[in-house]
Design a protein around this motif. Structure first.
Motif, PDB file in Angstrom:
ATOM      1  N   ASN A 109       8.417  -5.393   3.554  1.00  0.00           N
ATOM      2  CA  ASN A 109       7.525  -4.545   4.336  1.00  0.00           C
ATOM      3  C   ASN A 109       6.192  -4.367   3.631  1.00  0.00           C
ATOM      4  OD1 ASN A 109       9.456  -4.205   6.299  1.00  0.00           O
ATOM      5  ND2 ASN A 109      10.243  -2.286   5.457  1.00  0.00           N
ATOM      6  N   GLN A 110       6.259  -4.219   2.304  1.00  0.00           N
ATOM      7  CA  GLN A 110       5.036  -4.044   1.534  1.00  0.00           C
ATOM      8  C   GLN A 110       4.169  -5.287   1.624  1.00  0.00           C
ATOM      9  OE1 GLN A 110       5.673  -2.989  -2.538  1.00  0.00           O
ATOM     10  NE2 GLN A 110       3.560  -3.335  -3.125  1.00  0.00           N
ATOM     11  N   SER A 111       4.812  -6.465   1.543  1.00  0.00           N
ATOM     12  CA  SER A 111       4.068  -7.715   1.622  1.00  0.00           C
ATOM     13  C   SER A 111       3.418  -7.874   2.985  1.00  0.00           C
ATOM     14  CB  SER A 111       5.010  -8.893   1.344  1.00  0.00           C
ATOM     15  OG  SER A 111       4.328 -10.109   1.446  1.00  0.00           O
ATOM     16  N   ALA A 112       4.174  -7.557   4.046  1.00  0.00           N
ATOM     17  CA  ALA A 112       3.639  -7.680   5.397  1.00  0.00           C
ATOM     18  C   ALA A 112       2.489  -6.710   5.624  1.00  0.00           C
ATOM     19  CB  ALA A 112       4.749  -7.424   6.413  1.00  0.00           C
ATOM     20  N   ALA A 113       2.580  -5.538   5.004  1.00  0.00           N
ATOM     21  CA  ALA A 113       1.558  -4.517   5.211  1.00  0.00           C
ATOM     22  C   ALA A 113       0.225  -4.903   4.599  1.00  0.00           C
ATOM     23  CB  ALA A 113       2.029  -3.186   4.623  1.00  0.00           C
ATOM     24  N   THR A 114       0.245  -5.877   3.688  1.00  0.00           N
ATOM     25  CA  THR A 114      -1.001  -6.318   3.060  1.00  0.00           C
ATOM     26  C   THR A 114      -2.011  -6.768   4.105  1.00  0.00           C
ATOM     27  OG1 THR A 114       0.243  -7.063   1.136  1.00  0.00           O
ATOM     28  CG2 THR A 114      -1.989  -7.904   1.362  1.00  0.00           C
ATOM     29  N   THR A 115      -1.523  -7.359   5.182  1.00  0.00           N
ATOM     30  CA  THR A 115      -2.401  -7.860   6.231  1.00  0.00           C
ATOM     31  C   THR A 115      -3.194  -6.738   6.877  1.00  0.00           C
ATOM     32  OG1 THR A 115      -0.766  -9.575   6.684  1.00  0.00           O
ATOM     33  CG2 THR A 115      -2.461  -9.236   8.351  1.00  0.00           C
ATOM     34  N   PHE A 116      -2.625  -5.544   6.901  1.00  0.00           N
ATOM     35  CA  PHE A 116      -3.233  -4.450   7.645  1.00  0.00           C
ATOM     36  C   PHE A 116      -3.917  -3.415   6.756  1.00  0.00           C
ATOM     37  CE2 PHE A 116       0.481  -6.061   9.908  1.00  0.00           C
ATOM     38  CZ  PHE A 116      -0.115  -6.479  11.082  1.00  0.00           C
ATOM     39  N   ARG A 117      -3.880  -3.626   5.442  1.00  0.00           N
ATOM     40  CA  ARG A 117      -4.495  -2.662   4.546  1.00  0.00           C
ATOM     41  C   ARG A 117      -5.622  -3.315   3.767  1.00  0.00           C
ATOM     42  NH1 ARG A 117       0.958  -0.837   2.982  1.00  0.00           N
ATOM     43  NH2 ARG A 117       0.676  -1.865   0.987  1.00  0.00           N
ATOM     44  N   ALA A 123      -4.188  -1.792  -3.813  1.00  0.00           N
ATOM     45  CA  ALA A 123      -4.202  -1.562  -5.249  1.00  0.00           C
ATOM     46  C   ALA A 123      -3.530  -0.249  -5.613  1.00  0.00           C
ATOM     47  CB  ALA A 123      -5.642  -1.579  -5.758  1.00  0.00           C
ATOM     48  N   ASN A 124      -3.569   0.726  -4.688  1.00  0.00           N
ATOM     49  CA  ASN A 124      -2.977   2.031  -4.957  1.00  0.00           C
ATOM     50  C   ASN A 124      -1.496   2.099  -4.597  1.00  0.00           C
ATOM     51  OD1 ASN A 124      -5.404   3.088  -5.883  1.00  0.00           O
ATOM     52  ND2 ASN A 124      -6.071   3.675  -3.826  1.00  0.00           N
ATOM     53  N   SER A 125      -0.978   1.092  -3.936  1.00  0.00           N
ATOM     54  CA  SER A 125       0.436   1.092  -3.569  1.00  0.00           C
ATOM     55  C   SER A 125       1.270   0.607  -4.746  1.00  0.00           C
ATOM     56  CB  SER A 125       0.666   0.196  -2.353  1.00  0.00           C
ATOM     57  OG  SER A 125       0.366  -1.140  -2.673  1.00  0.00           O
ATOM     58  N   PRO A 126       2.536   1.032  -4.819  1.00  0.00           N
ATOM     59  CA  PRO A 126       3.374   0.597  -5.944  1.00  0.00           C
ATOM     60  C   PRO A 126       3.631  -0.904  -5.889  1.00  0.00           C
ATOM     61  CG  PRO A 126       4.681   1.754  -4.301  1.00  0.00           C
ATOM     62  CD  PRO A 126       3.254   1.927  -3.904  1.00  0.00           C
ATOM     63  N   PRO A 127       3.644  -1.575  -7.032  1.00  0.00           N
ATOM     64  CA  PRO A 127       3.895  -3.022  -7.030  1.00  0.00           C
ATOM     65  C   PRO A 127       5.335  -3.340  -6.642  1.00  0.00           C
ATOM     66  CG  PRO A 127       3.785  -2.183  -9.274  1.00  0.00           C
ATOM     67  CD  PRO A 127       3.380  -1.056  -8.378  1.00  0.00           C
ATOM     68  N   ALA A 128       5.534  -4.497  -6.048  1.00  0.00           N
ATOM     69  CA  ALA A 128       6.878  -4.947  -5.700  1.00  0.00           C
ATOM     70  C   ALA A 128       7.629  -5.334  -6.971  1.00  0.00           C
ATOM     71  CB  ALA A 128       6.800  -6.140  -4.751  1.00  0.00           C
ATOM     72  N   LYS A 129       8.912  -5.035  -7.005  1.00  0.00           N
ATOM     73  CA  LYS A 129       9.717  -5.350  -8.185  1.00  0.00           C
ATOM     74  C   LYS A 129      10.407  -6.693  -8.003  1.00  0.00           C
ATOM     75  CE  LYS A 129      13.302  -3.541 -11.254  1.00  0.00           C
ATOM     76  NZ  LYS A 129      14.277  -2.451 -11.501  1.00  0.00           N
ATOM     77  N   LEU A 130      10.177  -7.597  -8.950  1.00  0.00           N
ATOM     78  CA  LEU A 130      10.788  -8.917  -8.925  1.00  0.00           C
ATOM     79  C   LEU A 130      12.041  -8.930  -9.799  1.00  0.00           C
ATOM     80  CD1 LEU A 130       7.594 -11.136  -9.312  1.00  0.00           C
ATOM     81  CD2 LEU A 130       8.860 -10.659  -7.213  1.00  0.00           C
ATOM     82  N   LEU A 194      -1.632 -11.298  -7.958  1.00  0.00           N
ATOM     83  CA  LEU A 194      -2.000 -12.481  -7.183  1.00  0.00           C
ATOM     84  C   LEU A 194      -2.840 -12.005  -6.008  1.00  0.00           C
ATOM     85  CD1 LEU A 194      -1.484 -15.591  -7.008  1.00  0.00           C
ATOM     86  CD2 LEU A 194       0.352 -15.062  -5.398  1.00  0.00           C
ATOM     87  N   GLY A 195      -4.154 -12.120  -6.142  1.00  0.00           N
ATOM     88  CA  GLY A 195      -5.031 -11.549  -5.130  1.00  0.00           C
ATOM     89  C   GLY A 195      -4.854 -10.037  -5.097  1.00  0.00           C
ATOM     90  N   ALA A 196      -4.596  -9.501  -3.896  1.00  0.00           N
ATOM     91  CA  ALA A 196      -4.397  -8.059  -3.749  1.00  0.00           C
ATOM     92  C   ALA A 196      -2.963  -7.636  -4.027  1.00  0.00           C
ATOM     93  CB  ALA A 196      -4.794  -7.629  -2.339  1.00  0.00           C
ATOM     94  N   LYS A 197      -2.078  -8.595  -4.184  1.00  0.00           N
ATOM     95  CA  LYS A 197      -0.660  -8.275  -4.372  1.00  0.00           C
ATOM     96  C   LYS A 197      -0.339  -8.067  -5.847  1.00  0.00           C
ATOM     97  CE  LYS A 197       0.676 -11.023  -0.339  1.00  0.00           C
ATOM     98  NZ  LYS A 197       1.499 -12.155   0.153  1.00  0.00           N
ATOM     99  N   ARG A 198       0.585  -7.136  -6.097  1.00  0.00           N
ATOM    100  CA  ARG A 198       1.005  -6.852  -7.465  1.00  0.00           C
ATOM    101  C   ARG A 198       2.528  -6.838  -7.536  1.00  0.00           C
ATOM    102  NH1 ARG A 198      -1.100  -1.556  -9.551  1.00  0.00           N
ATOM    103  NH2 ARG A 198      -0.319  -0.819  -7.545  1.00  0.00           N
ATOM    104  N   TYR A 199       3.053  -7.335  -8.646  1.00  0.00           N
ATOM    105  CA  TYR A 199       4.496  -7.433  -8.838  1.00  0.00           C
ATOM    106  C   TYR A 199       4.836  -7.039 -10.279  1.00  0.00           C
ATOM    107  CZ  TYR A 199       3.743 -10.728  -4.944  1.00  0.00           C
ATOM    108  OH  TYR A 199       3.345 -11.327  -3.777  1.00  0.00           O
ATOM    109  N   THR A 200       5.958  -6.369 -10.458  1.00  0.00           N
ATOM    110  CA  THR A 200       6.448  -6.099 -11.803  1.00  0.00           C
ATOM    111  C   THR A 200       7.732  -6.890 -12.025  1.00  0.00           C
ATOM    112  OG1 THR A 200       7.738  -4.170 -11.082  1.00  0.00           O
ATOM    113  CG2 THR A 200       5.483  -3.778 -11.850  1.00  0.00           C
ATOM    114  N   PHE A 201       7.954  -7.294 -13.272  1.00  0.00           N
ATOM    115  CA  PHE A 201       9.199  -7.981 -13.604  1.00  0.00           C
ATOM    116  C   PHE A 201       9.501  -7.801 -15.080  1.00  0.00           C
ATOM    117  CE2 PHE A 201       5.889 -11.119 -14.302  1.00  0.00           C
ATOM    118  CZ  PHE A 201       6.281 -11.799 -15.443  1.00  0.00           C
ATOM    119  N   GLN A 202      10.735  -8.064 -15.433  1.00  0.00           N
ATOM    120  CA  GLN A 202      11.226  -7.899 -16.799  1.00  0.00           C
ATOM    121  C   GLN A 202      11.737  -9.235 -17.318  1.00  0.00           C
ATOM    122  OE1 GLN A 202      11.434  -4.745 -18.310  1.00  0.00           O
ATOM    123  NE2 GLN A 202      12.322  -5.471 -20.234  1.00  0.00           N
TER     124      GLN A 202
END
Length: 222
Positions: A109-117, A123-130, A194-202
């Protein structure tokens, strides 16, 4: 033999799912004549793969973390492992995060919402967890033409900037840090942009630089 293979394929066609599903496994290696797939393809449940004489294929399942080495015969891809007829299969369990199978509903949902934000809202939304990775040199799935930035968030480490050019991507969609001579730190936490998208991982504390199965170091950004 051909008639026998045809009969097996016919049975598999009857039992295969009628509706396309999310990818279940990734093709890590192809040897000899293999019909229907190529190196680094994703395969979904119900996919039928025919292997010629002395041909082989290696499949790594995203959900079960099973790595299958299959020789000859006919393969029916399942959700967690394959069904193999007229051939041989060896299975081993490899270190991987079962969340690699697919993005969670929240992440999708977060990824899809990128199109509309706008970029500011993203940048202010929490990053997706990988998923956690088990090798210090991840294999990153992303589109060519963008720039990937990786930063460590729990310690000091030089930032890595990676222009994703099509001529350096494996199978036109994967960037392999091991081939680029770059690596991360075992036990580290990271932010990928990656562009406007942000991801966290360990990176798992036991991760090493030695050759690691693809499914254990795969980061799917696209």
């Amino acid at each position: 033999m051909r008639s026998l293979i045809g009969a097996v394929v016919g049975v598999f066609c009857l039992t295969a799912p009628a509706i396309a599903e999310s990818p279940a496994a990734i093709v890590e290696d192809v040897q000899g004549k293999v019909d229907g797939v190529e190196f680094m393809d994703y395969v979904a449940p119900g996919k039928i793969i025919k292997l010629g004489p002395k041909a082989g294929i290696t499949l790594s399942y995203l959900k079960s973390c099973l790595r299958e080495t299959i020789s000859e015969g006919v393969v029916l891809v399942g959700t967690e492992q394959s069904t193999v007829q007229l051939g041989k299969v060896e299975r081993i369990k490899v270190p991987c995060d079962t969340n690699a199978a697919q993005l969670s509903e929240r992440e999708a949902n977060q990824s899809a919402a990128t199109t509309f934000r706008g970029l500011r809202a993203e940048a202010n939304s929490p990053p997706a967890k990988l998923p956690t990775i088990y090798g210090v040199a991840p294999l990153i799935q992303a589109k060519a033409g963008s720039t990937l930035v990786i930063e460590r968030t729990d310690g000091k480490e030089p930032m890595i900037t990676l222009p994703l050019k099509s001529d350096i991507l494996v199978a036109r969609k994967f960037y392999d840090l091991s081939k680029a001579g770059k690596s991360l730190t075992a036990g580290g936490s990271y932010l990928a942009k990656l562009g406007a998208k942000r991801y966290t991982f360990q990176v798992d504390a036991g991760a090493t630089a030695s050759p690691t199965p693809i499914v254990g170091r795969l980061l799917r950004l696209e």
